[in-house]
Design a protein around this motif. Structure first.
Motif, mmCIF file in Angstrom:
data_model
loop_
_atom_site.group_PDB
_atom_site.id
_atom_site.type_symbol
_atom_site.label_atom_id
_atom_site.label_comp_id
_atom_site.label_asym_id
_atom_site.label_seq_id
_atom_site.Cartn_x
_atom_site.Cartn_y
_atom_site.Cartn_z
ATOM 1 N N ASN A 12 -9.400 -26.987 -4.828
ATOM 2 C CA ASN A 12 -9.361 -25.705 -5.000
ATOM 3 C C ASN A 12 -10.880 -25.069 -4.592
ATOM 4 O OD1 ASN A 12 -6.572 -25.173 -5.294
ATOM 5 N ND2 ASN A 12 -7.017 -25.914 -7.517
ATOM 6 N N HIS A 13 -12.009 -25.908 -4.100
ATOM 7 C CA HIS A 13 -13.209 -25.429 -4.137
ATOM 8 C C HIS A 13 -13.277 -24.647 -2.805
ATOM 9 C CE1 HIS A 13 -17.590 -25.238 -3.748
ATOM 10 N NE2 HIS A 13 -17.698 -25.748 -5.210
ATOM 11 N N THR B 243 -3.729 -22.087 5.497
ATOM 12 C CA THR B 243 -2.704 -21.760 4.942
ATOM 13 C C THR B 243 -3.009 -21.971 3.403
ATOM 14 O OG1 THR B 243 -1.315 -22.515 6.731
ATOM 15 C CG2 THR B 243 -0.422 -22.200 4.622
ATOM 16 N N LYS B 244 -3.413 -23.381 2.966
ATOM 17 C CA LYS B 244 -3.647 -23.423 1.620
ATOM 18 C C LYS B 244 -4.750 -22.565 0.901
ATOM 19 C CE LYS B 244 -3.732 -26.141 -2.226
ATOM 20 N NZ LYS B 244 -2.519 -25.968 -2.998
ATOM 21 N N THR B 245 -5.868 -22.287 1.842
ATOM 22 C CA THR B 245 -6.919 -21.272 1.198
ATOM 23 C C THR B 245 -6.303 -20.196 1.022
ATOM 24 O OG1 THR B 245 -8.574 -22.691 2.690
ATOM 25 C CG2 THR B 245 -9.226 -20.767 1.549
ATOM 26 N N THR B 246 -5.427 -19.392 1.934
ATOM 27 C CA THR B 246 -5.037 -18.206 2.000
ATOM 28 C C THR B 246 -4.263 -17.895 0.679
ATOM 29 O OG1 THR B 246 -4.898 -18.162 4.353
ATOM 30 C CG2 THR B 246 -3.598 -16.491 2.889
ATOM 31 N N TYR C 45 5.069 -27.988 1.183
ATOM 32 C CA TYR C 45 5.555 -26.757 0.964
ATOM 33 C C TYR C 45 4.679 -25.721 1.043
ATOM 34 C CZ TYR C 45 8.784 -23.149 -0.261
ATOM 35 O OH TYR C 45 9.545 -22.061 -0.151
ATOM 36 N N SER C 46 3.275 -26.034 0.331
ATOM 37 C CA SER C 46 2.662 -24.891 0.545
ATOM 38 C C SER C 46 1.679 -24.582 1.889
ATOM 39 C CB SER C 46 1.253 -25.234 -0.680
ATOM 40 O OG SER C 46 0.522 -26.252 -0.141
ATOM 41 N N VAL D 91 -13.685 -26.028 7.122
ATOM 42 C CA VAL D 91 -13.215 -25.359 8.221
ATOM 43 C C VAL D 91 -14.165 -25.057 9.428
ATOM 44 C CG1 VAL D 91 -12.173 -23.281 9.013
ATOM 45 C CG2 VAL D 91 -11.135 -24.491 7.121
ATOM 46 N N GLN D 92 -15.309 -24.680 8.905
ATOM 47 C CA GLN D 92 -16.445 -24.301 9.874
ATOM 48 C C GLN D 92 -16.927 -25.425 10.757
ATOM 49 O OE1 GLN D 92 -19.594 -21.887 8.424
ATOM 50 N NE2 GLN D 92 -20.745 -21.981 9.923
ATOM 51 N N ALA D 93 -17.113 -26.557 10.403
ATOM 52 C CA ALA D 93 -17.353 -27.882 11.087
ATOM 53 C C ALA D 93 -16.207 -28.142 12.036
ATOM 54 C CB ALA D 93 -17.639 -28.914 9.937
ATOM 55 N N MET D 94 -14.916 -27.973 11.381
ATOM 56 C CA MET D 94 -13.816 -28.320 12.382
ATOM 57 C C MET D 94 -13.635 -27.405 13.568
ATOM 58 S SD MET D 94 -12.325 -31.146 11.366
ATOM 59 C CE MET D 94 -10.625 -31.063 11.671
#
Length: 545
Positions: free
Chosen positions: A479-480, A512-515, A319-320, A488-491
Motif C-alpha cells: 500500500n506504499h 487499478t490497485k493504486t486507484t 478481483y481488485s 509505475v514511472q520506471a515501467m
C-alpha cells in the motif's frame, strides 16, 4: 542366483482391485516371499505401515477414492514411519508423462507398468534385492545415525570393486555433504564425471557449489544439467534455490513455471509458484497455481491451511484489479475458506480468519448481505481480544472492513492496533502491510535504501532494474503509494522504449490497485494523475499505429 532371503521378507500389496491383489499375492508367494499383506486403499496401507516395517511395498498408483499411490509414497518418504526406507515399487496402467514425472519426484525404487508378468516382477525384484543386500551394512549404519560407520562401509564396498560402486559413491558423497566435508564430496563428483556424465553427480556438483556459496558456479552446473536433461526436475528445484539466494524473484517464478508445466501434479512446486507469484504481484499466475495446489492437496500430506487462505486472498486481490478474471474463481475460493476448519482442525482464530476471507469473497460475489453476516460473525467470535496471537486476523479484519466500505471503522481498528503495538518493532512490521507509509524502523530504512537504489538506476536509464527494485519493496509494503508510483514511472519509461503488451498490462494493474487506495488529498495524488495521463497517451499512440 545368490540367496536373496525372499523367505524372510514381509511384503505389502496396495491395490483397490481384489483380483489384482490376488494375482500379485500369488506371484510373490511363487517367488518364495515369506509373508504378504494386502491393503485396498492408501489410507489402510498407511495404517499398516505405521504398525510395522515392510521390506517391500507394491503399490498401484490409481487407488480410486482417497490417496493415490503417489501420495502414499510421498507420505512414507517424508514422514517418520517404519517404512520410510522400504523398497517401494509403483505399479500403474497409466503411461502419461505427468503422472510418471510426479511419481519420480519421490523416487520409488522401481516403476512397473501393468500388466505385470511373473518374469518381469522376478527380474525387477531380483535386481533391487541384490543391491539392497550389497548395501545393507551402509544402510544399517545410516539408519542408526552412525555416519562414520556408513562412510567406512561405503569405502569398503568401493575398494572391493562392488557391482554397485556408483550407488556407494553417490551415498558417500552425500554423507560428506551432510557433514560439511564439501571438498571430499566434490572430489567424488568430479572423479565420477570424468568417467561418465551421470545425472546424480551433476546434481551433486550443483549442491557442492551451493554449499561453497559459489552461486555463479552452481548456476553454470545447473544450466549444463538442464541442457543435457531438460526433464530433470531436481535441476529445476536447484535452479530455483539459486535464484532465491540471488534474490532474483522473477527468475525464481519463471523456473517454477517451467517446472510446473513439465510436472503439473507436483503440489509442492505449485505451492511455491503460487507464493512467489503472489509476492511478485502476478496475481493471475498466483491464483491459478494456488488453485491447483488446493486441488492437489486433497489427501496429500503436503496440504496446508496457509495455501488455502492464500488462494482466497489471491482471488480477492485479483478481483481488485480484474473482476472478470476473478469471478470464475470466487465460488471455489468461498468453498475453500468455508471448509478450512473441517480440513485443518477447529480453532477460534481459524474460524475468524475463514469468516473474514468469506466476507471479502462475498463482496466479490456481489452478495453484500452474506458479506455483512460473515463479518458480523467474525467480529462476534473475535470479541475484544488483545491477544498478540490474534494480530494476523486483526489485520485481516481491517482488510475486510475496507472491502465492505467501512472505511472509518477500518481506520479506527488500525489506529488502535498501531497504538497498542507502538513499541513493538516486529508487530509494526506486520502492520506496515496496511499502511501507505511504514511505521517500523526496519521498513522505513528499507524504503529509503530501495528508493535511493531505484532512483539511481532510473537516472542511469536502467528502467528494468529500477522497476525490479521498487517491486521488491512492494512485496512487503503493497500500500506504499510512493513506491507504487516509482515502480509505475520506471515501467512507463520502459514502455516508451518498446511498447510491450505485458508491460502495459502490469502498469494498468498497478494503476487499478493504486486507484482503490489513494485519496484525492494524498500528497502524491497529482503525480498519480500525471503518470496516468502519460500512460494513457502511450496506449492511445500505440493504438493508432
Amino acid at each position: 542366483m545368490a540367496d536373496l532371503g525372499y523367505y524372510k521378507m514381509h511384503a505389502l500389496i496396495i491395490d483397490d482391485f481384489e483380483n489384482f491383489r490376488g494375482t500379485l499375492y500369488k506371484m510373490l508367494m511363487d517367488l518364495g516371499v515369506g509373508n504378504v499383506d494386502s491393503a485396498a486403499s492408501g489410507e489402510e496401507a498407511l495404517r499398516f505401515c505405521k504398525a510395522r516395517a515392510y521390506d517391500l511395498i507394491l503399490c498401484d498408483n490409481n487407488l480410486g477414492k482417497g490417496k493415490s499411490g503417489q501420495q502414499v509414497l510421498e507420505e512414507l518418504r517424508t514422514t517418520d514411519n517404519p517404512c520410510s526406507d522400504s523398497l517401494f515399487i509403483l505399479v500403474s496402467a497409466e503411461n502419461s508423462k505427468s503422472i510418471i514425472m510426479a511419481a519420480y519426484d519421490y523416487e520409488p525404487d522401481a516403476y512397473l507398468a501393468k500388466p505385470i508378468t511373473p518374469k518381469a516382477l522376478d527380474q525387477r525384484l531380483g535386481r533391487l534385492m541384490e543391491q539392497r543386500v550389497e548395501l545393507k551394512t551402509i544402510q544399517t549404519a545410516q539408519k542408526s545415525g552412525d555416519t562414520q560407520g556408513a562412510i567406512a562401509a561405503c569405502k569398503d564396498r568401493i575398494a572391493a570393486g562392488s557391482r554397485y560402486t556408483n550407488a556407494c559413491q553417490k551415498i558417500l558423497a552425500q554423507l560428506y555433504l551432510d557433514n560439511q566435508n564439501v571438498s571430499a564430496a566434490e572430489e567424488i563428483y568430479r572423479n565420477v564425471l570424468e568417467a561418465r556424465e551421470l545425472e546424480w553427480a551433476q546434481i551433486g556438483m550443483v549442491k557442492t557449489k551451493l554449499a561453497q556459496n559459489d552461486l555463479l558456479g552452481a548456476q553454470q552446473w545447473v544450466e549444463n544439467l538442464l541442457q543435457s536433461n531438460p526433464l530433470c526436475m531436481k535441476a529445476y528445484d536447484l535452479q530455483a534455490e539459486v535464484y532465491k539466494l540471488q534474490n532474483d524473484f522473477d527468475g525464481l517464478q519463471n523456473i517454477l513455471q517451467k517446472a510446473t508445466e513439465l510436472s503439473p501434479l507436483s503440489i509442492v512446486r505449485q505451492q511455491s509458484l503460487g507464493n512467489i507469484a503472489q509476492q511478485n504481484n502476478d496475481l493471475v499466475t498466483a491464483t491459478n497455481a494456488l488453485r491447483r495446489a488446493v486441488k492437489l492437496g486433497e489427501h496429500s500430506c503436503f496440504d496446508r491451511a496457509s495455501v488455502h487462505s492464500l488462494f482466497a486472498q489471491s482471488t480477492i486481490d485479483l478481483y481488485s484489479i480484474d473482476k472478470e478474471l476473478a469471478k470464475p474463481l470466487v465460488r471455489e475460493a468461498i468453498s475453500c475458506v468455508i471448509n478450512l476448519e473441517d480440513n485443518f482442525g477447529k480453532s477460534n482464530l481459524r474460524k475468524v480468519e475463514s469468516l473474514l476471507l468469506e466476507s471479502q469473497l462475498q463482496v466479490c460475489n456481489g452478495d453484500q448481505r452474506r458479506a455483512q453476516e460473515a463479518l458480523s460473525s467474525a467480529q462476534s467470535a473475535l470479541g475484544n481480544t488483545k491477544d498478540d496471537s490474534a494480530l494476523d486476523v486483526q489485520i485481516e479484519m481491517v482488510r475486510a472492513l475496507r472491502m465492505l466500505g467501512k472505511t472509518e471503522e477500518a481506520q479506527q481498528q488500525l489506529g488502535d492496533l498501531l497504538h497498542r503495538y507502538a513499541g513493538s518493532e516486529d508487530k509494526l512490521q506486520k502492520l506496515d502491510v496496511l499502511l501507505d507509509e511504514p511505521r517500523s524502523e526496519k521498513n522505513k530504512l528499507m524504503v529509503a535504501e530501495i528508493n535511493k537504489k531505484g532512483i539511481s538506476l532510473y537516472n542511469a536509464k536502467d528502467f528494468t532494474a529500477a522497476a525490479d527494485a521498487f517491486k521488491t519493496a512492494l512485496q512487503k509494503l503493497p500500500n506504499h503509494i510512493g513506491l507504487r508510483l516509482n515502480y509505475v514511472q520506471a515501467m512507463i519509461d520502459k514502455l516508451k522504449g518498446n511498447f510491450n503488451s505485458a508491460i502495459s498490462e502490469k502498469i494498468q494493474q498497478t494503476f487499478t490497485k493504486t486507484t482503490s487506495i489513494i485519496s484525492q488529498s494524498h500528497p502524491q495524488y497529482q503525480r498519480y494523475k500525471q503518470l496516468n495521463d502519460v500512460y494513457n497517451g502511450l496506449v492511445r499512440a500505440n493504438e493508432k499505429k
